[in-house]
Design a protein around this motif. Structure first.
Motif, PDB file in Angstrom:
ATOM      1  N   SER A 130       0.828  -1.215   0.000  1.00 41.56           N
ATOM      2  CA  SER A 130       0.000   0.000   0.000  1.00 41.56           C
ATOM      3  C   SER A 130       0.860   1.262   0.000  1.00 41.56           C
ATOM      4  O   SER A 130       1.932   1.306   0.608  1.00 41.56           O
ATOM      5  CB  SER A 130      -0.919   0.012   1.217  1.00 41.56           C
ATOM      6  OG  SER A 130      -1.831  -1.063   1.179  1.00 41.56           O
ATOM      7  N   TYR A 135      -3.544   7.328   2.102  1.00 42.54           N
ATOM      8  CA  TYR A 135      -4.410   7.002   3.240  1.00 42.54           C
ATOM      9  C   TYR A 135      -5.497   8.061   3.415  1.00 42.54           C
ATOM     10  O   TYR A 135      -5.238   9.271   3.373  1.00 42.54           O
ATOM     11  CB  TYR A 135      -3.575   6.890   4.512  1.00 42.54           C
ATOM     12  CG  TYR A 135      -4.411   6.701   5.761  1.00 42.54           C
ATOM     13  CD1 TYR A 135      -5.089   5.517   5.992  1.00 42.54           C
ATOM     14  CD2 TYR A 135      -4.541   7.731   6.703  1.00 42.54           C
ATOM     15  CE1 TYR A 135      -5.866   5.343   7.124  1.00 42.54           C
ATOM     16  CE2 TYR A 135      -5.302   7.560   7.840  1.00 42.54           C
ATOM     17  CZ  TYR A 135      -5.962   6.368   8.048  1.00 42.54           C
ATOM     18  OH  TYR A 135      -6.733   6.203   9.172  1.00 42.54           O
ATOM     19  N   HIS A 136      -6.745   7.600   3.648  1.00 45.34           N
ATOM     20  CA  HIS A 136      -7.869   8.520   3.810  1.00 45.34           C
ATOM     21  C   HIS A 136      -8.807   8.055   4.935  1.00 45.34           C
ATOM     22  O   HIS A 136      -9.990   8.380   4.934  1.00 45.34           O
ATOM     23  CB  HIS A 136      -8.658   8.632   2.500  1.00 45.34           C
ATOM     24  CG  HIS A 136      -9.205   7.308   2.020  1.00 45.34           C
ATOM     25  ND1 HIS A 136      -8.456   6.441   1.244  1.00 45.34           N
ATOM     26  CD2 HIS A 136     -10.394   6.690   2.217  1.00 45.34           C
ATOM     27  CE1 HIS A 136      -9.179   5.358   0.985  1.00 45.34           C
ATOM     28  NE2 HIS A 136     -10.364   5.480   1.569  1.00 45.34           N
ATOM     29  N   GLY A 137      -8.286   7.323   5.902  1.00 46.13           N
ATOM     30  CA  GLY A 137      -9.124   6.796   6.968  1.00 46.13           C
ATOM     31  C   GLY A 137      -9.456   7.815   8.033  1.00 46.13           C
ATOM     32  O   GLY A 137      -9.007   8.968   8.004  1.00 46.13           O
ATOM     33  N   ARG A 176     -12.654   3.214   7.405  1.00 45.66           N
ATOM     34  CA  ARG A 176     -12.747   3.690   6.019  1.00 45.66           C
ATOM     35  C   ARG A 176     -11.465   3.488   5.217  1.00 45.66           C
ATOM     36  O   ARG A 176     -11.377   3.972   4.085  1.00 45.66           O
ATOM     37  CB  ARG A 176     -13.169   5.173   5.965  1.00 45.66           C
ATOM     38  CG  ARG A 176     -14.528   5.437   6.595  1.00 45.66           C
ATOM     39  CD  ARG A 176     -14.931   6.883   6.459  1.00 45.66           C
ATOM     40  NE  ARG A 176     -16.169   7.161   7.180  1.00 45.66           N
ATOM     41  CZ  ARG A 176     -16.676   8.366   7.361  1.00 45.66           C
ATOM     42  NH1 ARG A 176     -16.053   9.438   6.848  1.00 45.66           N
ATOM     43  NH2 ARG A 176     -17.794   8.534   8.035  1.00 45.66           N
ATOM     44  N   ASP A 177     -10.497   2.806   5.772  1.00 44.41           N
ATOM     45  CA  ASP A 177      -9.297   2.494   5.006  1.00 44.41           C
ATOM     46  C   ASP A 177      -8.625   1.282   5.638  1.00 44.41           C
ATOM     47  O   ASP A 177      -8.202   1.340   6.792  1.00 44.41           O
ATOM     48  CB  ASP A 177      -8.331   3.680   4.993  1.00 44.41           C
ATOM     49  CG  ASP A 177      -7.245   3.522   3.936  1.00 44.41           C
ATOM     50  OD1 ASP A 177      -6.693   2.407   3.817  1.00 44.41           O
ATOM     51  OD2 ASP A 177      -6.940   4.509   3.233  1.00 44.41           O
TER      52      ASP A 177
END
Length: 522
Positions: A106, A111-113, A490-491
């Motif tokens: 990754s 990253y968008h958590g 969410r990620d």
């Protein structure tokens, strides 16, 4: 402070700070991530050369290697370099630590958590004097290490003489009894991975996960302690954690959902209703495992206070919605929780009364069984569907594992019907199931408590056996086989792949004396 003893409890917890056990683990291979649609989360690792190409060989000033340590490691990375001539500029390298091939592949920049990106384990290190052994200051949790030396001076070459992880745990592996002789190969593999998970989370307290959040959570502690009693048997670590929660109760005397430990007194975080009211349940487990009546009697007022506070949130025998606290139950999205939380309160009252009876002070809480019976009648009236025999919760009459599980434990159906209720909901295709290992573990425990040992074993093999099949080194925080990239944050990069509430080893060893009854009707 509601309790005058909080400073004494904190001091006692400090005296129980465990001595960590160290073991150095070296990498076993060089690898690279490779996309594979058949692999868990779409990635696997393949060999990328010989280890001697990176360790001991002369290397250019710019290079990159990915090390596989062969097992899950929790600890401090140590490196030792050798240079052909004095370094004429600061020595710079970047390290990325990963629990899984997916995380290794990754791009952390994407990253968008919802959780802080500081939990992603990637960092640049700069040393003016890179001689001697370099020990990275932060503790990491990983199997894979991507190591990249940033462009340096062409005037020198260097060797990576040694690289290892100084791993830590407060678990004593020499005290671990073997699994029961009846365990077959899959049972033993689940047990091995479960024990590795538990040991990795046993640091200065029972952490929820050594990568993230590295906190002491009350609900995680409950499951960890039950797994610990018949395995590592570290009673002092459980005792320390119970004291830490007692020391963090604050002005209301409320036990928090989790703790931050690096303060003069433990600092509370997150109020979780269904965690809080089960403090007495955990004390009862500890009493039966340790026989330490004096200690448990000292913390009895804390357990009693949680039931008082829990029931204060009821009006007309129903739990009132509040914005300042969280009812967790499980990560499952769209789960209707009122019925399950109602059952947790009944179970907490019964278990806390059981604790009082074992301490010889049941006269203090004679009303608990009366209140519990009243709440049971209300539960049957509100949620029992006579036609299907299931408890239905919410405006759409949701049938869920959570509702049936906690109503069974609360004694809302006769004991001889409770196991059947659990088995039927597991088999019910329309039922809302767990969102991850946490509620699966609760179901395993409930089946064990109702004497359905083979059903508990079958569920363990079916669910955690899938993680074994997918190559788990330790058991994961989030696991829905049909949704490999599922994340409550969410990620999936931020998911923990070594997590306390995913340790299903309750039924692999002889009982340590912890015999957990269910509440309500016999």
């Amino acid at each position: 402070m509601y309790f005058k003893e909080v400073h004494r409890w904190a001091a006692e917890a400090d005296r129980l700070l465990p001595e960590l056990r160290h073991r150095r683990v070296a990498p076993v291979a060089l690898v690279r991530p490779e996309a594979d649609s058949a692999a868990w989360q779409g990635w696997k690792t393949v060999q990328a050369g010989e280890l001697t190409e990176a360790v001991g060989a002369e290397l250019p000033c710019s290079c990159e290697f990915t090390f596989d340590f062969g097992e899950y490691c929790v600890g401090h990375l140590e490196l030792e370099f050798e240079f052909t001539r004095p370094v004429d500029a600061p020595f710079c390298f970047r390290a990325k630590f990963a629990e899984t091939p997916f995380e290794l592949a990754s791009d952390f920049a994407s990253y968008h958590g919802t959780l802080g990106r500081g939990w992603l384990q990637e960092q640049e290190f700069v040393y003016d004097d890179p001689s001697g052994v370099i020990r990275l200051p932060r503790r990491y949790a990983f199997r894979y290490l991507k190591f990249r030396v940033e462009a340096g001076s062409d005037a020198y070459r260097f060797r990576l003489k040694n690289i290892c992880c100084d791993t830590t745990t407060s678990a004593d592996w020499s005290k671990l009894p073997p699994p029961a002789p009846s365990c077959d190969g899959l049972d033993r593999e689940i047990d091995r991975i479960g024990m590795a998970t538990l040991a990795a989370c046993m640091q200065e307290c029972f952490e929820d996960g050594p990568k993230r959040d590295r906190r002491l959570w009350l609900g995680d502690l409950r499951l960890q302690a039950l797994a610990n009693y018949p395995s590592f048997g570290n009673l002092d670590l459980v005792k320390r954690c119970l004291l830490l929660f007692a020391a963090a109760t604050g002005d209301e005397g409320r036990v928090p959902g989790c703790l931050y430990l690096k303060h003069p007194l433990p600092v509370a975080g997150n109020l979780l209703y269904d965690y809080q009211v089960l403090y007495g349940d955990m004390l009862l487990d500890y009493l039966r495992a340790s026989g330490d009546r004096e200690f448990v009697r000292d913390l009895w007022p804390v357990a009693k206070r949680q039931c008082e506070l829990g029931f204060e949130e009821f009006e007309d025998d129903r739990l009132v919605e509040r914005e300042d606290r969280w009812i967790f139950i499980d990560w499952q999205e769209n789960l209707e929780k009122e019925c399950a939380a109602h059952g947790v309160m009944i179970y907490a009252l019964e278990r806390t009364f059981e604790l009082a009876r074992e301490l010889g002070i049941e006269a203090e809480v004679l009303e608990y069984p009366v209140v519990a019976e009243r709440l049971r009648r209300m539960a049957v009236e509100l949620w029992m569907d006579r036609e299907s025999g299931f408890f239905r919760c919410g405006p759409d009459g949701q049938i869920s594992w959570a509702s049936q599980l906690w109503m069974a434990l609360a004694g809302a159906v006769p004991r001889d019907q409770a196991a059947d209720l659990l088995l039927r909901v597991i088999a019910e295709p329309a039922a809302t199931g767990p969102g991850g290992p946490f509620l699966h573990n609760q179901m395993v425990l409930a089946l064990e408590q109702f004497g359905r040992h083979e059903a508990a074993r079958a569920l363990t093999r079916r669910y955690w056996g899938k993680m074994v099949e997918f190559g788990a080194d330790t058991f994961w925080e989030v696991f829905v086989p049909s949704e490999p990239l599922r994340s409550p944050y969410r990620d999936p990069m931020i998911n923990s792949h070594c997590h306390a509430w995913s340790t299903p080893v309750f039924n692999f060893r002889q009982s340590s004396g912890v015999n957990i009854p269910v509440s309500g009707r016999r």
